[in-house]
Design a protein around this motif. Structure first.
Motif, PDB file in Angstrom:
ATOM      1  N   TYR A   1     -26.965 -35.622  37.917  1.00 50.10           N
ATOM      2  CA  TYR A   1     -28.331 -35.227  37.555  1.00 50.10           C
ATOM      3  C   TYR A   1     -28.722 -35.831  36.207  1.00 50.10           C
ATOM      4  CZ  TYR A   1     -32.361 -32.687  35.913  1.00 50.10           C
ATOM      5  OH  TYR A   1     -33.607 -32.427  35.407  1.00 50.10           O
ATOM      6  N   GLU A   2     -27.801 -35.766  35.270  1.00 52.14           N
ATOM      7  CA  GLU A   2     -28.109 -36.252  33.917  1.00 52.14           C
ATOM      8  C   GLU A   2     -28.476 -37.732  33.902  1.00 52.14           C
ATOM      9  OE1 GLU A   2     -24.505 -34.827  32.024  1.00 52.14           O
ATOM     10  OE2 GLU A   2     -25.685 -33.417  30.843  1.00 52.14           O
TER      11      GLU A   2
ATOM     12  N   GLU B   1     -21.726 -33.217  39.792  1.00 54.25           N
ATOM     13  CA  GLU B   1     -23.142 -33.156  40.171  1.00 54.25           C
ATOM     14  C   GLU B   1     -24.057 -33.029  38.947  1.00 54.25           C
ATOM     15  OE1 GLU B   1     -21.557 -30.691  43.035  1.00 54.25           O
ATOM     16  OE2 GLU B   1     -23.223 -30.998  44.434  1.00 54.25           O
ATOM     17  N   ILE B   2     -23.574 -32.322  37.952  1.00 54.66           N
ATOM     18  CA  ILE B   2     -24.360 -32.203  36.709  1.00 54.66           C
ATOM     19  C   ILE B   2     -24.481 -33.591  36.063  1.00 54.66           C
ATOM     20  CG2 ILE B   2     -24.482 -31.137  34.430  1.00 54.66           C
ATOM     21  CD1 ILE B   2     -22.825 -28.770  35.620  1.00 54.66           C
ATOM     22  N   GLU B   3     -23.384 -34.311  36.030  1.00 47.72           N
ATOM     23  CA  GLU B   3     -23.422 -35.666  35.439  1.00 47.72           C
ATOM     24  C   GLU B   3     -24.353 -36.577  36.231  1.00 47.72           C
ATOM     25  OE1 GLU B   3     -19.299 -36.656  35.306  1.00 47.72           O
ATOM     26  OE2 GLU B   3     -19.052 -35.865  33.264  1.00 47.72           O
TER      27      GLU B   3
ATOM     28  N   ASN C   1     -18.968 -27.786  39.077  1.00 49.01           N
ATOM     29  CA  ASN C   1     -19.967 -28.742  39.578  1.00 49.01           C
ATOM     30  C   ASN C   1     -20.232 -29.887  38.613  1.00 49.01           C
ATOM     31  OD1 ASN C   1     -21.417 -27.822  42.225  1.00 49.01           O
ATOM     32  ND2 ASN C   1     -20.953 -25.966  41.065  1.00 49.01           N
ATOM     33  N   LYS C   2     -19.262 -30.178  37.775  1.00 52.47           N
ATOM     34  CA  LYS C   2     -19.473 -31.142  36.699  1.00 52.47           C
ATOM     35  C   LYS C   2     -19.966 -32.495  37.212  1.00 52.47           C
ATOM     36  CE  LYS C   2     -17.355 -32.873  32.559  1.00 52.47           C
ATOM     37  NZ  LYS C   2     -16.097 -33.319  31.997  1.00 52.47           N
TER      38      LYS C   2
ATOM     39  N   PHE D   1     -38.072 -38.199  28.322  1.00 47.02           N
ATOM     40  CA  PHE D   1     -38.731 -37.352  27.308  1.00 47.02           C
ATOM     41  C   PHE D   1     -38.174 -35.929  27.271  1.00 47.02           C
ATOM     42  CE2 PHE D   1     -42.020 -40.549  28.432  1.00 47.02           C
ATOM     43  CZ  PHE D   1     -41.980 -41.229  27.218  1.00 47.02           C
ATOM     44  N   ALA D   2     -37.117 -35.703  28.025  1.00 46.84           N
ATOM     45  CA  ALA D   2     -36.542 -34.348  28.065  1.00 46.84           C
ATOM     46  C   ALA D   2     -35.438 -34.164  27.024  1.00 46.84           C
ATOM     47  CB  ALA D   2     -36.000 -34.049  29.463  1.00 46.84           C
ATOM     48  N   ASN D   3     -35.207 -35.176  26.186  1.00 44.83           N
ATOM     49  CA  ASN D   3     -34.171 -35.064  25.165  1.00 44.83           C
ATOM     50  C   ASN D   3     -34.702 -34.464  23.874  1.00 44.83           C
ATOM     51  OD1 ASN D   3     -31.602 -36.038  26.120  1.00 44.83           O
ATOM     52  ND2 ASN D   3     -32.727 -37.928  26.544  1.00 44.83           N
TER      53      ASN D   3
ATOM     54  N   LEU E   1     -20.209 -22.959  37.779  1.00 42.42           N
ATOM     55  CA  LEU E   1     -21.023 -24.010  37.137  1.00 42.42           C
ATOM     56  C   LEU E   1     -20.140 -25.169  36.677  1.00 42.42           C
ATOM     57  CD1 LEU E   1     -23.406 -21.697  35.086  1.00 42.42           C
ATOM     58  CD2 LEU E   1     -24.119 -23.231  36.918  1.00 42.42           C
ATOM     59  N   VAL E   2     -19.040 -24.823  36.023  1.00 48.63           N
ATOM     60  CA  VAL E   2     -18.162 -25.869  35.486  1.00 48.63           C
ATOM     61  C   VAL E   2     -17.546 -26.703  36.614  1.00 48.63           C
ATOM     62  CG1 VAL E   2     -16.021 -26.243  34.189  1.00 48.63           C
ATOM     63  CG2 VAL E   2     -17.713 -24.635  33.329  1.00 48.63           C
TER      64      VAL E   2
ATOM     65  N   ARG F   1     -32.213 -37.991  34.435  1.00 51.76           N
ATOM     66  CA  ARG F   1     -33.106 -37.143  33.626  1.00 51.76           C
ATOM     67  C   ARG F   1     -34.266 -37.920  33.033  1.00 51.76           C
ATOM     68  NH1 ARG F   1     -30.434 -34.576  28.725  1.00 51.76           N
ATOM     69  NH2 ARG F   1     -32.281 -33.328  28.304  1.00 51.76           N
ATOM     70  N   ASN F   2     -35.409 -37.234  32.924  1.00 49.51           N
ATOM     71  CA  ASN F   2     -36.580 -37.817  32.288  1.00 49.51           C
ATOM     72  C   ASN F   2     -36.270 -38.169  30.822  1.00 49.51           C
ATOM     73  OD1 ASN F   2     -39.130 -37.696  30.661  1.00 49.51           O
ATOM     74  ND2 ASN F   2     -39.993 -37.494  32.703  1.00 49.51           N
TER      75      ASN F   2
END
Lengths: 464, 199
Positions: B190-191, B186-188, B183-184, B197-199, B180-181, B194-195
């Motif tokens: 995605y972020e 790709e995670i960034e 893939n940082k 209202f998802a915060n 997981l780590v 992000r919608n």
């Protein structure tokens, strides 16, 4: 392609697809508490990894906190150590925490929705199986183990196989004296404790639509008790009305955008489910459990099944032996000495109001110890503002401070060995409420009626 | 996480269905802040009476099963609480494999994340195994690579399912964190989408 509500929210959170059917999904909100987080913090430290998104985390101690004198230091060493460890870890990593005595403190699954942290369309996890509660808002919310708590801390992501999706539709008006808890206990009694394994469940139908958010949370909360990873309910005007003005809910200036977004969060008309069940509300009576798993429930006027009616005879007999009940007998009239009103299933203001309305002007039976543990400090404050505490006091019920309490008896609130407790919590496993304790799960209304009668009673004849 | 490849061992059979994680490790033993030592309290209230004496007749207390590394139980094993302490307790006690006709989801995930292999068998295999076990001492062989469970020296065996990714992790002793780590970026990415209202 037509999608279910679950598909929409899941697909919106896929960071990438990984070999072997695994999706790497992003987690919007990660709640932590004192029992399942310390080893995860230690794991990150061991690997020299930072917390990746502390702003996505909220912490509160709830599982083993005392419900008396929360302003004093916790006297039990191991509990104090766990709560102190959580405080220390949160301070070190600058994670938001609502500690004991804080105005926002409470059971994690009560405060998330109450503060408006829980929102439709989110992915939410916590190292606690009743994280399913948050699904009432149209979120994908599920419990995880401590290794996964560490994964989310390190990456804000999890690797998950996409579960199958089940829809459970309940239609029609509920009978008088029947509420959300009866609905979910009824469904679990029909599907069994493994009936939902491998599935995420969407609850739908006119009965569900008519429920308040508190009722919907009760339903989703217990979806784990039929083995499902979680439950969810599409957001609607009741959801929006509940959320409006809450501390962390979207503000006025973006509210109309938020409404539009919530409207999109529903199952498309032609969407296919992997499994469907339909129930009729008029078949549901006030429910109570007689055995040692939440699937062992009956309508209050029914009999415990006979040996001829059950499949797993040995497990069934072991269970009845533990409970001290006979196959084929009725529960009405059985004396009960303990009543617990609380837990992430039923400790919200609506639950306390329902109890107060029933017991007002009455007194608990002499043999009964009746304990009410509010789900949060805010629920406690609200109850006091409405003078419910006076009703409880006059009826001989004790109103405690918030926490998980006798639901799992990690703190001092334990049911003595061999004693029966009618409890509004979610699990009647052997020893759940204390070693040797015997739990009968019910709604808050049933629990209130039992406390007054001192025995199991079909309260429907006492309703106005 | 320890690697798992093959195992041949005696078994302990718990004939109950719906064994929940509160029985595997009661809540009052969840107050530790590390992962060690939970095996002492595995099935605590089924193993010991009020005076902390071993309860005769409970299968784990049978001296002939003390070296067993395979736990066999009735269906819907590990239901209830998500406490990973249940998997820790079983592993710490000395089991490497749990066999059942089906497992609760969260328990299964927790087991796999700790090197404890959950093997789901058919009702037919389970019944054959129990029938045989009532007549003679039985050993089981589990081979993860070929996904096969068999009764040693008998013509009783079957294939079991496991997610290919999880299988690789177990064979190699990997867990998900490193993956997981790694893939940082790709995670960034995605972020950044992000919608709101998802915060």
């Amino acid at each position: 392609m037509a999608k279910t509500l679950f598909d929409k929210v899941w697909d919106a959170h896929i960071v990438k697809k990984v070999e072997g059917d695994q999706d790497m999904i992003y987690i919007d909100k990660h709640f932590i508490h004192e029992v399942t987080s310390p080893q995860a913090f230690a794991e990150l430290k061991k690997r020299d990894l930072p917390i990746y998104r502390k702003e996505n985390m909220v912490a509160t101690p709830d599982h083993n906190v005392p419900t008396l004198n929360q302003h004093l230091p916790i006297t039990e060493d191991l509990s104090r150590n766990q709560v102190d460890t959580l405080l220390k870890n949160c301070a070190e990593h600058n994670i938001d925490i609502y500690e004991l005595g804080h105005e926002n403190h409470g059971i994690v699954h009560v405060i998330g929705p109450e503060l408006g942290i829980t929102k439709p369309g989110m992915t939410i996890v916590c190292g606690d199986s009743h994280t399913s509660t948050h699904g009432a808002f149209g979120a994908i919310a599920f419990g995880i183990g401590t290794s996964q708590v560490a994964m989310v801390m390190a990456s804000q992501c999890l690797l998950q196989s996409k579960p199958k999706v089940m829809r459970i539709t309940v239609d029609g008006d509920l009978n008088p004296g029947v509420g959300a808890k009866d609905v979910i206990l009824y469904i679990i009694s029909k599907l069994g404790t493994g009936g939902g394994t491998g599935y995420f469940v969407e609850f739908a139908g006119s009965t569900i639509r008519q429920l308040s958010m508190e009722g919907r949370m009760t339903i989703c909360n217990m979806s784990i008790e039929m083995g499902a990873r979680g439950g969810m309910i599409a957001p609607d005007e009741i959801t929006l009305e509940y959320m409006k003005g809450r501390d962390f809910a979207p503000k006025q200036e973006v509210w109309s955008d938020f409404e539009a977004y919530c409207t999109s969060l529903k199952t498309d008309e032609d969407a296919q489910f992997d499994m469907e069940y339909n129930f009729d509300a008029k078949d549901i009576a006030p429910m109570i459990t007689y055995g040692t798993n939440p699937g062992m429930g009956i309508g209050i006027d029914e009999q415990i099944p006979s040996l001829a009616e059950v499949e797993q005879v040995d497990s069934f007999k072991k269970s009845l032996n533990y409970m001290g009940f006979e196959a084929g007998e009725k529960l009405i009239g059985k004396p009960i000495n303990w009543v617990f009103i609380g837990s992430c299933t039923n400790s919200r203001i609506e639950d306390l109001r329902e109890v107060a309305a029933y017991i007002k002007g009455k007194k608990k039976a002499d043999n009964v110890n009746a304990i009410i543990v509010p789900g949060s400090r805010r629920v406690e404050q609200q109850a006091k503002e409405e003078d419910l505490h006076k009703v409880f006091e006059e009826a001989g019920f004790l109103l405690r401070e918030p926490g998980c309490s006798a639901c799992l008896a990690m703190n001092e609130d334990k049911i003595p060995e061999g004693e029966y407790c009618v409890s509004t919590s979610n699990r009647n496993f052997e020893g759940r409420q204390g070693k040797g304790s015997r739990t009968l799960l019910s709604s808050p209304l049933m629990a209130a009626a039992v406390a007054i009668a001192g025995e199991i009673v079909d309260y429907r004849s006492h309703l106005n | 996480m320890d690697k798992f490849k093959t195992l041949r061992s005696k078994l302990v059979h718990l004939p109950m269905h719906n064994i929940d994680t509160d029985q595997i490790i009661p809540a009052r033993f969840l107050k530790a802040t590390d992962r060690k030592g939970f095996g002492d309290n595995l099935f605590r209230d089924w193993r010991y009476d009020q005076n902390n004496n071993l309860i005769d007749g409970f299968p784990l207390n049978d001296p002939s099963t003390q070296s067993a590394e395979i736990l066999v139980a009735g269906k819907n094993f590990g239901s209830g609480s998500s406490r990973e302490h249940a998997a820790w307790a079983i592993y710490d006690y000395g089991f490497k494999v749990v066999v059942s006709t089906f497992f609760a989801d969260i328990f299964k995930g927790n087991a796999l994340n700790n090197g404890l292999l959950p093997v789901q068998v058919s009702q037919e295999f389970y019944e054959k195994l129990l029938d045989l076990q009532s007549k003679e001492e039985v050993e089981l062989e589990v081979d993860l690579e070929s996904q096969k469970i068999s009764v040693a020296g008998k013509d009783i065996s079957e294939q079991f399912e496991i997610n290919p990714y999880k299988k690789k992790c177990l064979l190699n002793g990997y867990d998900d964190i490193d993956f997981l780590v790694s893939n940082k970026s790709e995670i960034e990415k995605y972020e950044s989408t992000r919608n709101a209202f998802a915060n």
